[in-house]
Design a protein around this motif. Structure first.
Motif, PDB file in Angstrom:
ATOM      1  N   PHE A  33      -3.319  -2.961  -1.583  1.00 33.09           N
ATOM      2  CA  PHE A  33      -3.479  -3.874  -0.462  1.00 33.09           C
ATOM      3  C   PHE A  33      -3.966  -5.230  -0.976  1.00 33.09           C
ATOM      4  O   PHE A  33      -4.963  -5.300  -1.701  1.00 33.09           O
ATOM      5  N   ALA A  34      -3.262  -6.279  -0.591  1.00 32.83           N
ATOM      6  CA  ALA A  34      -3.632  -7.626  -1.035  1.00 32.83           C
ATOM      7  C   ALA A  34      -4.982  -8.021  -0.445  1.00 32.83           C
ATOM      8  O   ALA A  34      -5.230  -7.827   0.749  1.00 32.83           O
ATOM      9  N   LYS A  35      -5.839  -8.565  -1.304  1.00 28.41           N
ATOM     10  CA  LYS A  35      -7.121  -9.090  -0.843  1.00 28.41           C
ATOM     11  C   LYS A  35      -6.886 -10.490  -0.287  1.00 28.41           C
ATOM     12  O   LYS A  35      -6.052 -11.249  -0.808  1.00 28.41           O
ATOM     13  N   SER A  36      -7.617 -10.845   0.759  1.00 28.10           N
ATOM     14  CA  SER A  36      -7.449 -12.171   1.354  1.00 28.10           C
ATOM     15  C   SER A  36      -8.043 -13.245   0.437  1.00 28.10           C
ATOM     16  O   SER A  36      -8.908 -12.969  -0.395  1.00 28.10           O
ATOM     17  N   GLY A  37      -7.550 -14.459   0.602  1.00 28.42           N
ATOM     18  CA  GLY A  37      -8.071 -15.590  -0.156  1.00 28.42           C
ATOM     19  C   GLY A  37      -7.362 -15.837  -1.477  1.00 28.42           C
ATOM     20  O   GLY A  37      -7.754 -16.722  -2.227  1.00 28.42           O
ATOM     21  N   PHE A  38      -6.324 -15.069  -1.785  1.00 29.96           N
ATOM     22  CA  PHE A  38      -5.582 -15.249  -3.029  1.00 29.96           C
ATOM     23  C   PHE A  38      -4.133 -15.583  -2.723  1.00 29.96           C
ATOM     24  O   PHE A  38      -3.599 -15.194  -1.687  1.00 29.96           O
ATOM     25  N   ARG A  39      -3.499 -16.316  -3.644  1.00 33.90           N
ATOM     26  CA  ARG A  39      -2.083 -16.657  -3.540  1.00 33.90           C
ATOM     27  C   ARG A  39      -1.437 -16.439  -4.897  1.00 33.90           C
ATOM     28  O   ARG A  39      -2.095 -16.501  -5.922  1.00 33.90           O
ATOM     29  N   PRO A  40      -0.118 -16.185  -4.905  1.00 34.39           N
ATOM     30  CA  PRO A  40       0.561 -16.021  -6.201  1.00 34.39           C
ATOM     31  C   PRO A  40       0.351 -17.268  -7.056  1.00 34.39           C
ATOM     32  O   PRO A  40       0.281 -18.362  -6.509  1.00 34.39           O
ATOM     33  N   PRO A  41       0.173 -17.153  -8.309  1.00 32.09           N
ATOM     34  CA  PRO A  41       0.300 -15.944  -9.123  1.00 32.09           C
ATOM     35  C   PRO A  41      -1.030 -15.223  -9.365  1.00 32.09           C
ATOM     36  O   PRO A  41      -1.116 -14.386 -10.242  1.00 32.09           O
ATOM     37  N   THR A  42      -2.054 -15.536  -8.581  1.00 30.67           N
ATOM     38  CA  THR A  42      -3.380 -14.946  -8.825  1.00 30.67           C
ATOM     39  C   THR A  42      -3.748 -13.894  -7.774  1.00 30.67           C
ATOM     40  O   THR A  42      -4.930 -13.701  -7.485  1.00 30.67           O
ATOM     41  N   CYS A  43      -2.763 -13.214  -7.220  1.00 31.62           N
ATOM     42  CA  CYS A  43      -3.026 -12.187  -6.212  1.00 31.62           C
ATOM     43  C   CYS A  43      -3.950 -11.105  -6.768  1.00 31.62           C
ATOM     44  O   CYS A  43      -3.859 -10.750  -7.943  1.00 31.62           O
ATOM     45  N   GLN A  44      -4.814 -10.606  -5.926  1.00 35.10           N
ATOM     46  CA  GLN A  44      -5.702  -9.499  -6.274  1.00 35.10           C
ATOM     47  C   GLN A  44      -5.493  -8.392  -5.249  1.00 35.10           C
ATOM     48  O   GLN A  44      -5.283  -8.665  -4.065  1.00 35.10           O
ATOM     49  N   PHE A  45      -5.590  -7.144  -5.714  1.00 38.92           N
ATOM     50  CA  PHE A  45      -5.295  -6.008  -4.843  1.00 38.92           C
ATOM     51  C   PHE A  45      -6.407  -4.982  -4.884  1.00 38.92           C
ATOM     52  O   PHE A  45      -7.076  -4.804  -5.900  1.00 38.92           O
ATOM     53  N   GLN A  46      -6.568  -4.304  -3.762  1.00 41.45           N
ATOM     54  CA  GLN A  46      -7.480  -3.169  -3.629  1.00 41.45           C
ATOM     55  C   GLN A  46      -6.623  -1.917  -3.564  1.00 41.45           C
ATOM     56  O   GLN A  46      -5.651  -1.881  -2.827  1.00 41.45           O
ATOM     57  N   GLU A  47      -6.989  -0.895  -4.318  1.00 41.06           N
ATOM     58  CA  GLU A  47      -6.157   0.309  -4.337  1.00 41.06           C
ATOM     59  C   GLU A  47      -6.766   1.435  -3.511  1.00 41.06           C
ATOM     60  O   GLU A  47      -7.984   1.555  -3.401  1.00 41.06           O
ATOM     61  N   ILE A  48      -5.864   2.230  -2.943  1.00 44.04           N
ATOM     62  CA  ILE A  48      -6.252   3.480  -2.299  1.00 44.04           C
ATOM     63  C   ILE A  48      -5.274   4.537  -2.793  1.00 44.04           C
ATOM     64  O   ILE A  48      -4.064   4.440  -2.544  1.00 44.04           O
ATOM     65  N   ALA A  49      -5.788   5.521  -3.526  1.00 51.00           N
ATOM     66  CA  ALA A  49      -4.963   6.623  -4.031  1.00 51.00           C
ATOM     67  C   ALA A  49      -5.121   7.801  -3.084  1.00 51.00           C
ATOM     68  O   ALA A  49      -6.237   8.137  -2.684  1.00 51.00           O
ATOM     69  N   GLU A  50      -3.984   8.398  -2.713  1.00 47.05           N
ATOM     70  CA  GLU A  50      -4.008   9.536  -1.796  1.00 47.05           C
ATOM     71  C   GLU A  50      -2.730  10.339  -1.956  1.00 47.05           C
ATOM     72  O   GLU A  50      -1.825   9.958  -2.685  1.00 47.05           O
ATOM     73  N   SER A  51      -2.669  11.451  -1.255  1.00 45.94           N
ATOM     74  CA  SER A  51      -1.445  12.237  -1.154  1.00 45.94           C
ATOM     75  C   SER A  51      -1.003  12.192   0.293  1.00 45.94           C
ATOM     76  O   SER A  51      -1.801  12.432   1.203  1.00 45.94           O
ATOM     77  N   ARG A  52       0.272  11.836   0.508  1.00 48.43           N
ATOM     78  CA  ARG A  52       0.820  11.776   1.864  1.00 48.43           C
ATOM     79  C   ARG A  52       2.336  11.901   1.798  1.00 48.43           C
ATOM     80  O   ARG A  52       2.936  11.728   0.738  1.00 48.43           O
ATOM     81  N   LYS A  53       2.926  12.197   2.933  1.00 46.86           N
ATOM     82  CA  LYS A  53       4.385  12.232   2.998  1.00 46.86           C
ATOM     83  C   LYS A  53       4.910  10.806   2.894  1.00 46.86           C
ATOM     84  O   LYS A  53       4.268   9.867   3.383  1.00 46.86           O
ATOM     85  N   ILE A  54       6.062  10.673   2.248  1.00 48.08           N
ATOM     86  CA  ILE A  54       6.692   9.366   2.150  1.00 48.08           C
ATOM     87  C   ILE A  54       8.089   9.436   2.755  1.00 48.08           C
ATOM     88  O   ILE A  54       8.654  10.520   2.909  1.00 48.08           O
ATOM     89  N   GLN A  55       8.618   8.283   3.105  1.00 37.23           N
ATOM     90  CA  GLN A  55       9.980   8.176   3.610  1.00 37.23           C
ATOM     91  C   GLN A  55      10.750   7.185   2.744  1.00 37.23           C
ATOM     92  O   GLN A  55      10.228   6.110   2.410  1.00 37.23           O
ATOM     93  N   VAL A  56      11.980   7.576   2.397  1.00 38.13           N
ATOM     94  CA  VAL A  56      12.853   6.680   1.647  1.00 38.13           C
ATOM     95  C   VAL A  56      14.165   6.522   2.405  1.00 38.13           C
ATOM     96  O   VAL A  56      14.564   7.390   3.178  1.00 38.13           O
ATOM     97  N   ILE A  57      14.796   5.381   2.179  1.00 40.09           N
ATOM     98  CA  ILE A  57      16.149   5.146   2.682  1.00 40.09           C
ATOM     99  C   ILE A  57      17.072   5.295   1.484  1.00 40.09           C
ATOM    100  O   ILE A  57      16.792   4.760   0.398  1.00 40.09           O
ATOM    101  N   CYS A  58      18.147   6.049   1.663  1.00 37.46           N
ATOM    102  CA  CYS A  58      19.067   6.346   0.561  1.00 37.46           C
ATOM    103  C   CYS A  58      20.442   5.763   0.838  1.00 37.46           C
ATOM    104  O   CYS A  58      20.835   5.584   1.990  1.00 37.46           O
ATOM    105  N   THR A  69      -0.271   5.583  -4.779  1.00 35.08           N
ATOM    106  CA  THR A  69      -1.328   4.581  -4.790  1.00 35.08           C
ATOM    107  C   THR A  69      -0.830   3.408  -3.969  1.00 35.08           C
ATOM    108  O   THR A  69       0.215   2.824  -4.281  1.00 35.08           O
ATOM    109  N   ASP A  70      -1.555   3.085  -2.897  1.00 35.85           N
ATOM    110  CA  ASP A  70      -1.231   1.918  -2.078  1.00 35.85           C
ATOM    111  C   ASP A  70      -2.090   0.757  -2.559  1.00 35.85           C
ATOM    112  O   ASP A  70      -3.305   0.904  -2.754  1.00 35.85           O
TER     113      ASP A  70
END
Length: 139
Positions: free
Chosen positions: A104-129, A101-102
């Motif tokens: 994404f911060a919605k514009s017009g908000f600042r901490p501590p009242t940040c609001q986010f829009q979600e996009i759930a999907e399946s995709r390859k991910i990359q990690v640094i180990c 689930t990604d």
């Protein structure tokens, strides 16, 4: 080996463990948690629950991974691929898509009242180990 050298080696190991522990806390949510409220509240709730760090501005994108910890840890055994601006071989990519689930911060908000829009999907991910443990998620 002197006590000072032993102490420094232990300290380095604890720091690496801390990075790995932070990775799990910030990114792994398996199985996907239920967030009370409307279906768009998952990101807002989870970012608050996990205390995702934000300094001065809402984090533009944050990703939650919905896969078991063993599968994610095993990514570190996959040979690394080039990634980033300098294309250095440090990223371990999942061989198959993983549920994420990604947030994404919605514009017009600042901490501590940040609001986010979600996009759930399946995709390859990359990690640094580091030392066989994931410590950073590449978006």
């Amino acid at each position: 080996m002197s006590n000072v050298v032993m102490f420094l080696l232990l300290l380095l190991d604890l720091i690496e463990f801390s990075y790995a522990q932070t990775f799990w806390k910030l990114h792994i949510d398996y199985p996907k948690s239920y967030a009370p409220g409307s279906s768009n509240q998952y990101c807002n709730v989870m970012i608050g629950w996990r205390k995702v760090p934000m300094s001065g501005a809402c984090k533009p994108v944050h990703t939650f991974i919905h896969e078991n910890t063993t599968s994610i840890a095993n990514l570190c055994s996959i040979p690394p691929k080039p990634c980033g601006k300098r294309q250095v071989k440090i990223c371990h990519e999942s061989p198959t898509p993983i549920k994420v689930t990604d947030c994404f911060a919605k514009s017009g908000f600042r901490p501590p009242t940040c609001q986010f829009q979600e996009i759930a999907e399946s995709r390859k991910i990359q990690v640094i180990c580091k030392n066989g443990r994931p410590i950073f998620l590449k978006n």
